[in-house]
Design a protein around this motif. Structure first.
Motif, PDB file in Angstrom:
ATOM      1  N   UNK A 121       0.847  -1.194   0.000  1.00 49.29           N
ATOM      2  CA  UNK A 121       0.000   0.000   0.000  1.00 49.29           C
ATOM      3  C   UNK A 121       0.879   1.240   0.000  1.00 49.29           C
ATOM      4  N   UNK A 122       0.648   2.132  -0.958  1.00 48.47           N
ATOM      5  CA  UNK A 122       1.339   3.419  -0.997  1.00 48.47           C
ATOM      6  C   UNK A 122       0.624   4.401  -0.079  1.00 48.47           C
ATOM      7  N   UNK A 123       1.419   5.312   0.478  1.00 51.37           N
ATOM      8  CA  UNK A 123       0.824   6.382   1.268  1.00 51.37           C
ATOM      9  C   UNK A 123       0.060   7.312   0.335  1.00 51.37           C
ATOM     10  N   UNK A 124      -1.134   7.765   0.706  1.00 48.74           N
ATOM     11  CA  UNK A 124      -1.941   8.568  -0.232  1.00 48.74           C
ATOM     12  C   UNK A 124      -1.348   9.928  -0.543  1.00 48.74           C
ATOM     13  N   UNK A 125      -0.510  10.468   0.345  1.00 54.63           N
ATOM     14  CA  UNK A 125       0.045  11.815   0.094  1.00 54.63           C
ATOM     15  C   UNK A 125       1.562  11.844   0.112  1.00 54.63           C
TER      16      UNK A 125
END
Length: 778
Positions: A121-125
């Motif tokens: 999962x990538x960080x959204x920001x």
């Protein structure tokens, strides 16, 4: 050069294309123009065009096959359109840069996990922050500017199934685990989770944060449920629960629809469902295009609720248009009726005009008298132009019986606790269970156990049998063999008062029929009494002299002895004796033991035909017993069906198909667990022979132990931690080592002896270790 693939279109914008291999996961780029498909043998990027899917890039390059391409999950960064991350089955976390000029787009390879990585999962920001969750129970946070992880999070539990960064909270992410727990972590504090709660009774396969509501987290698990939790309060609260028909593998909130989410199953069910969490039992919409299990779902755009992309094990990639979905509510039965466990009645139906209060506008409306409840009685809401599917309201009415007249279930609990299913011979088990049913005022079940004992018990030794006495009515009990001494003694007591008259009639009859004694006496009388029973001369001699001591003046003619032996050597089918009902019949060596009234003679003859018939094999009764078990199961008494099935074992098991047995077992175990009869439930599982039932005791049996002092996993099997060299299992109350049953709090991990902890929590709610945690014993 772009490669065109075979494209088919269905109903306008709903379209699909065939893949080269089954897909395990899919992800969409930020502008929704491309989709990446990853699996064990596929890793490709497709473009979303008006005419269909177009293959843009194949990321599986190289001559030698590498496990780094065997993907369990894939995610496209929502801030960098050239950046992808995959979770490999060999424990590797790989990042891919599509901007690289060479064919191999692999950029970084992290191999810190020891087992399969289930989720990335990538960080959204944050562009350079990547999170992974693995089967080894660890979560790792990677900075893509460095060559190794910057933080490691230990869930101190079983494997991590899913990890998701919070959309609103920069430092928070959620993780779901194999043991049913969900943990919330702060990426700045990798030493301990901030919050943990048990979300499902089995593994939690997926979780997803609501895109608008900050505190809503949806979870799905093997228990076939999707739950929505409110994390914004101090105490985690379950606000919605959706019941599906199979284990939930993926859950995704629908954009711009607060109460809608999409789910797909891990096995059995191939469809994709969109649920309104306010209506937990009927899906809002259903996509039924896939022919095999759906493995990945994603909404095409964060602001577009009308297009859903999905990949499946049937090697297809679909784009579903929402208006083409089917509506299960149109096919659902609008009314329902069911009985509760304690005699309550529940009735569900749509709201009707006949039950709604009339207003001024209803004066001129046509009414439908009597039972004519057809179309006009229902409310229909006008469809919204902006939404193809309208919310349909329903009402549920529950009629409860009075407290005094409710049907109790004490008989079920007492029967489950008192029945014996193993550990003793078959006859003793049946006899014990018959007595239990009789004491609980269940005569039918008691009689059933008695008949099972008679039908399936081995024939008793005539000389050792103890069930050979006559009953009160003078008839012989229905057994396989009997003792002549016991029968004669019983008849002596029974006919002592009528002895003189009967013997006088007997002598008269013998004198008048002396010439026909050989034919009639041998064929019509003696055989009925003795049948195939074996008597030796000692028995006959003892019977003769015992009765002579009592009445020495009455003697039977000596010629009766050879006739009796001739009968035993040449048995023949008996003929009904109805020629002289007014005179008693003689069979045997002693007149006192055979002086019967006409009615007694007929009863003895009718019983003797079954009494002395050859022993019937157990297979003869199997169809009857099978029908009986089905009858009990249809009546709802699965307790009786399962108990008999276990006690009879191989005698009846092969006559009933395994699916039926599994259904009975699962129903009975579910009832036992509802009444918290855990020991009985465990015994039933252990005694079952169905593979699907026996494995219930083998699920989630791994226990990971951490040291109570240093909080690190215990690597050895002793009581001393090899890191801090302290006793790991110390009771927080008495401060002694616990070498038996250990109970602990899942919130603070402190515990001790079961008795000590129970006594402590009766007086105080705070942890006895002094950590300040409010512990609760359940």
């Amino acid at each position: 050069m772009e490669k065109m693939t075979r494209v088919s279109t269905v109903n306008g914008r709903t379209m699909f294309c065939h893949l080269d291999a089954p897909a395990n996961a899919i992800s969409v780029c930020r502008d929704a123009t491309q989709v990446v498909v990853a699996g064990r043998n596929i890793f490709k990027i497709y473009g979303l065009e008006e005419e269909g899917f177009v293959e843009r890039l194949n990321l599986r390059v190289g001559r030698k096959p590498s496990l780094n391409f065997s993907c369990a999950d894939v995610m496209w960064h929502q801030m960098d359109e050239n950046l992808l991350a995959t979770a490999a089955t060999n424990g590797a976390v790989v990042t891919w840069n599509l901007a690289r000029s060479c064919r191999n787009k692999q950029e970084q390879l992290f191999t810190e996990h020891k087992r399969t990585v289930n989720k990335v999962c990538f960080h959204p920001t944050e562009v350079n922050m990547l999170l992974s969750g693995s089967q080894d129970g660890f979560m790792k946070c990677f900075d893509l500017r460095k060559k190794e992880s910057v933080s490691t999070f230990s869930g101190q539990s079983e494997s991590v199934r899913d990890v998701q960064f919070s959309i609103k909270d920069y430092f928070t992410f959620a993780a779901s685990f194999e043991n049913g727990n969900v943990q919330l972590w702060d990426i700045r504090r990798p030493d301990r989770y901030e919050r943990m709660f048990t979300a499902h009774t089995g593994p939690v396969f997926c979780c997803d944060w609501h895109p608008e509501d900050r505190g809503w987290l949806a979870t799905g698990g093997r228990d076939k449920m999707v739950k929505v939790w409110d994390m914004s309060t101090n105490r985690v609260k379950e606000i919605y629960c959706v019941q599906t028909i199979a284990s939930v593998a993926r859950v995704k909130w629908r954009p711009e629809r607060r109460y809608h989410l999409a789910t797909c199953s891990m096995m059995v069910d191939h469809n994709i469902y969109v649920w309104d969490v306010r209506r937990p039992f009927i899906p809002f919409a259903t996509f039924e295009e896939h022919k095999d299990v759906t493995t990945g779902i994603v909404w095409r755009n964060q602001h577009d609720p009308y297009y859903l992309l999905s990949g499946s094990k049937d090697s297809t990639l679909y784009q579903h248009m929402f208006k083409d979905a089917s509506r299960p509510v149109d096919r659902a039965n609008p009314e329902g009726l069911c009985f509760g466990l304690f005699g309550d009645l529940a009735f569900a139906a749509k709201e009707s005009l006949m039950t709604a209060p009339q207003s001024v506008g209803d004066v001129g409306r046509k009414t439908y008298p009597g039972g004519d409840r057809r179309y006009p009685i229902f409310f229909f809401k006008k469809p919204d132009v902006t939404e193809q599917f309208a919310q349909v309201s329903s009402a549920l009415s529950v009629f409860e019986s009075e407290a005094g007249s409710s049907v109790g279930m004490d008989w079920f609990i007492n029967t489950a606790k008192s029945y014996l299913l193993s550990g003793k011979p078959f006859a003793e088990l049946c006899e014990h269970n018959a007595q239990v049913a009789k004491k609980l005022n269940r005569p039918q079940e008691s009689t059933t156990w008695t008949m099972l004992r008679i039908m399936f018990s081995e024939p008793a030794n005539p000389s050792l049998s103890t069930n050979h006495n006559l009953n009160k009515s003078g008839n012989l009990p229905l057994v396989n063999s009997f003792s002549m001494k016991e029968m004669s003694a019983a008849l002596n007591e029974r006919n002592k008062e009528n002895r003189q008259d009967n013997l006088h009639s007997l002598e008269t009859n013998l004198n008048n029929n002396d010439e026909n004694e050989e034919t009639e006496g041998s064929e019509g009388q003696a055989e009925y009494l003795f049948g195939d029973a074996e008597l030796d001369d000692d028995d006959l001699y003892s019977m003769e002299h015992d009765n002579q001591a009592e009445e020495p003046e009455y003697l039977l003619p000596q010629e009766a002895f050879p006739l009796r032996h001739e009968i035993m050597d040449h048995p023949s089918a008996p003929e009904p004796v109805q020629e002289k009902p007014e005179s008693p019949h003689v069979s045997g060596s002693e007149t006192e033991s055979t002086c019967l009234t006409p009615m007694e003679s007929i009863n003895l003859i009718s019983v003797s035909q079954l009494l002395f018939s050859p022993h019937l094999p157990p297979k003869f009764f199997c169809p009857i017993v099978k029908e009986m078990l089905c009858y009990y199961a249809e009546q709802g008494d699965v307790q009786m069906a399962v108990s008999v099935l276990i006690v009879l074992g191989d005698r009846i098991r092969k006559e009933i198909d395994e699916l039926t047995q599994e259904h009975w077992y699962m129903s009975y175990i579910d009832l036992l667990q509802r009444f918290e009869l855990w020991n009985v439930s465990n015994e039933v599982i252990k005694l079952s022979t169905c593979g699907a039932i026996m494995c219930l005791n083998q699920a989630s049996t791994t226990l990971h132990i951490n040291c109570s002092n240093c909080k690190r996993p215990m690597s050895n099997k002793g009581w001393i931690c090899d890191r801090c060299h302290q006793c790991a299992s110390v009771c927080a109350v008495c401060h002694h080592v616990v070498k038996g049953l250990f109970v602990w709090c899942q919130g603070c991990s402190h515990g001790g002896h079961l008795e000590h902890v129970m006594e402590w929590l009766k007086q105080s709610k705070h942890c006895p270790a002094g950590c300040g945690h409010l512990c609760e014993y359940t």
